[in-house]
Design a protein around this motif. Structure first.
Motif, PDB file in Angstrom:
ATOM      1  N   ALA A 121      -6.621 -24.984   6.323  1.00  0.00           N
ATOM      2  CA  ALA A 121      -7.516 -24.193   7.176  1.00  0.00           C
ATOM      3  C   ALA A 121      -7.040 -22.747   7.268  1.00  0.00           C
ATOM      4  O   ALA A 121      -7.830 -21.806   7.130  1.00  0.00           O
ATOM      5  CB  ALA A 121      -7.597 -24.813   8.573  1.00  0.00           C
ATOM      6  N   LYS A 122      -5.733 -22.560   7.469  1.00  0.00           N
ATOM      7  CA  LYS A 122      -5.190 -21.194   7.566  1.00  0.00           C
ATOM      8  C   LYS A 122      -5.369 -20.451   6.249  1.00  0.00           C
ATOM      9  O   LYS A 122      -5.665 -19.253   6.229  1.00  0.00           O
ATOM     10  CB  LYS A 122      -3.716 -21.253   7.954  1.00  0.00           C
ATOM     11  CG  LYS A 122      -3.468 -21.743   9.370  1.00  0.00           C
ATOM     12  CD  LYS A 122      -1.978 -21.803   9.678  1.00  0.00           C
ATOM     13  CE  LYS A 122      -1.726 -22.329  11.087  1.00  0.00           C
ATOM     14  NZ  LYS A 122      -0.269 -22.445  11.384  1.00  0.00           N
ATOM     15  N   ALA A 123      -5.202 -21.166   5.131  1.00  0.00           N
ATOM     16  CA  ALA A 123      -5.320 -20.530   3.819  1.00  0.00           C
ATOM     17  C   ALA A 123      -6.755 -20.113   3.513  1.00  0.00           C
ATOM     18  O   ALA A 123      -6.983 -19.245   2.667  1.00  0.00           O
ATOM     19  CB  ALA A 123      -4.810 -21.482   2.735  1.00  0.00           C
ATOM     20  N   LEU A 124      -7.719 -20.717   4.193  1.00  0.00           N
ATOM     21  CA  LEU A 124      -9.125 -20.405   3.946  1.00  0.00           C
ATOM     22  C   LEU A 124      -9.590 -19.137   4.659  1.00  0.00           C
ATOM     23  O   LEU A 124     -10.722 -18.688   4.453  1.00  0.00           O
ATOM     24  CB  LEU A 124     -10.010 -21.590   4.366  1.00  0.00           C
ATOM     25  CG  LEU A 124      -9.992 -22.774   3.401  1.00  0.00           C
ATOM     26  CD1 LEU A 124     -10.635 -24.002   4.031  1.00  0.00           C
ATOM     27  CD2 LEU A 124     -10.709 -22.418   2.103  1.00  0.00           C
ATOM     28  N   GLY A 125      -8.728 -18.580   5.500  1.00  0.00           N
ATOM     29  CA  GLY A 125      -9.059 -17.302   6.136  1.00  0.00           C
ATOM     30  C   GLY A 125     -10.283 -17.376   7.021  1.00  0.00           C
ATOM     31  O   GLY A 125     -10.323 -18.136   7.993  1.00  0.00           O
ATOM     32  N   GLU A 126     -11.318 -16.633   6.653  1.00  0.00           N
ATOM     33  CA  GLU A 126     -12.489 -16.515   7.516  1.00  0.00           C
ATOM     34  C   GLU A 126     -13.291 -17.820   7.628  1.00  0.00           C
ATOM     35  O   GLU A 126     -14.110 -17.967   8.539  1.00  0.00           O
ATOM     36  CB  GLU A 126     -13.407 -15.404   7.010  1.00  0.00           C
ATOM     37  CG  GLU A 126     -13.971 -15.628   5.625  1.00  0.00           C
ATOM     38  CD  GLU A 126     -14.830 -14.474   5.140  1.00  0.00           C
ATOM     39  OE1 GLU A 126     -15.641 -14.697   4.237  1.00  0.00           O
ATOM     40  OE2 GLU A 126     -14.668 -13.354   5.674  1.00  0.00           O
ATOM     41  N   ARG A 127     -13.036 -18.765   6.741  1.00  0.00           N
ATOM     42  CA  ARG A 127     -13.726 -20.054   6.822  1.00  0.00           C
ATOM     43  C   ARG A 127     -12.895 -21.106   7.556  1.00  0.00           C
ATOM     44  O   ARG A 127     -13.217 -22.291   7.549  1.00  0.00           O
ATOM     45  CB  ARG A 127     -14.100 -20.569   5.432  1.00  0.00           C
ATOM     46  CG  ARG A 127     -15.003 -19.657   4.634  1.00  0.00           C
ATOM     47  CD  ARG A 127     -15.662 -20.370   3.466  1.00  0.00           C
ATOM     48  NE  ARG A 127     -16.773 -21.206   3.897  1.00  0.00           N
ATOM     49  CZ  ARG A 127     -17.517 -21.957   3.057  1.00  0.00           C
ATOM     50  NH1 ARG A 127     -17.231 -21.968   1.757  1.00  0.00           N
ATOM     51  NH2 ARG A 127     -18.517 -22.693   3.501  1.00  0.00           N
ATOM     52  N   GLN A 128     -11.818 -20.688   8.206  1.00  0.00           N
ATOM     53  CA  GLN A 128     -10.897 -21.607   8.877  1.00  0.00           C
ATOM     54  C   GLN A 128     -11.607 -22.476   9.907  1.00  0.00           C
ATOM     55  O   GLN A 128     -11.483 -23.707   9.886  1.00  0.00           O
ATOM     56  CB  GLN A 128      -9.760 -20.827   9.544  1.00  0.00           C
ATOM     57  CG  GLN A 128      -8.800 -21.712  10.336  1.00  0.00           C
ATOM     58  CD  GLN A 128      -7.611 -20.938  10.882  1.00  0.00           C
ATOM     59  OE1 GLN A 128      -7.380 -19.788  10.509  1.00  0.00           O
ATOM     60  NE2 GLN A 128      -6.850 -21.541  11.763  1.00  0.00           N
TER      61      GLN A 128
END
Length: 214
Positions: A82-89
């Motif tokens: 989730a953190k790695a997805l940035g704005e899609r977290q």
């Protein structure tokens, strides 16, 4: 008529299983008969494999504490993804990405150690062990759908941590956690499509002739 061809009903069943296969995350509390599970594993074991190396290994998780430990590893990776997805977290965190604690059967699929001794078909393409094992997983998936069972492939985990948890030998590698069981209903379309996470592409965009076409 081609003597090797299946009947129309049999052909329809094969294509139906392919079309209606879903990556399931929602399960109901109902056991899978032992004989059904045996048939599914036999279907997996009949998959094609490069050099007939049969690189798949299946670990059935029947211990409740161990199942919860697997869940914790997956949830840990879920948070990191989730953190790695940035704005899609936040959007990702709303998705149900596994059914580990709800499914009737939990299987871990792994590659064994000492795979380097299998050279036939792998000298330049060593990842064919993964490809072969993926064929075995797909066999389970399609057979499960024909049996009226749902299956979900979970890949959110750290392979080394899961290998240690399951006391796997050095050189082996877990590649999938499979959630298997009865479902209330099958998704009408892939869940990520229903959740507006992604849209599947059109077939013509994936086919070219003779040379690569972007």
């Amino acid at each position: 008529m081609d003597k090797h061809k299946f009947s129309d009903a049999e052909i329809s069943g094969v294509y139906r299983a392919i079309a209606e296969r879903r990556d399931m995350r929602h399960f109901i509390d109902k056991a899978v008969p032992a004989e059904t599970l045996a048939r599914l594993l036999q279907a997996a074991h009949q998959a094609g494999s490069v050099g007939l190396m049969q690189p798949w290994r299946f670990i059935r998780i029947s211990d409740s504490d161990l199942r919860h430990a697997v869940y914790q590893l997956v949830d840990q990776e879920r948070q990191l993804t989730a953190k790695a997805l940035g704005e899609r977290q936040d959007e990702f965190m709303r998705l149900k990405v596994e059914g580990i604690l709800e499914c009737a059967e939990l299987l871990v699929v792994a590659l064994p150690d000492k795979r380097e001794q299998h050279i036939f078909g792998r000298r330049t393409l060593p990842a064919m062990d993964i490809a072969s094992t993926a064929c075995a997983i797909q066999n389970i998936w399609l057979a499960a759908r024909a049996e009226g069972l749902g299956m979900g492939w979970v890949s959110l985990f750290d392979p080394e941590q899961l290998a240690n948890l399951l006391k796997m030998p050095e050189g082996s590698q877990p590649i999938a956690i499979l959630c298997l069981g009865h479902v209330e209903e099958f998704y009408s379309r892939p869940m990520l499509e229903l959740e507006n996470w992604a849209e599947p592409g059109d077939l013509e965009d994936f086919i070219s002739e003779n040379y690569w076409s972007a």
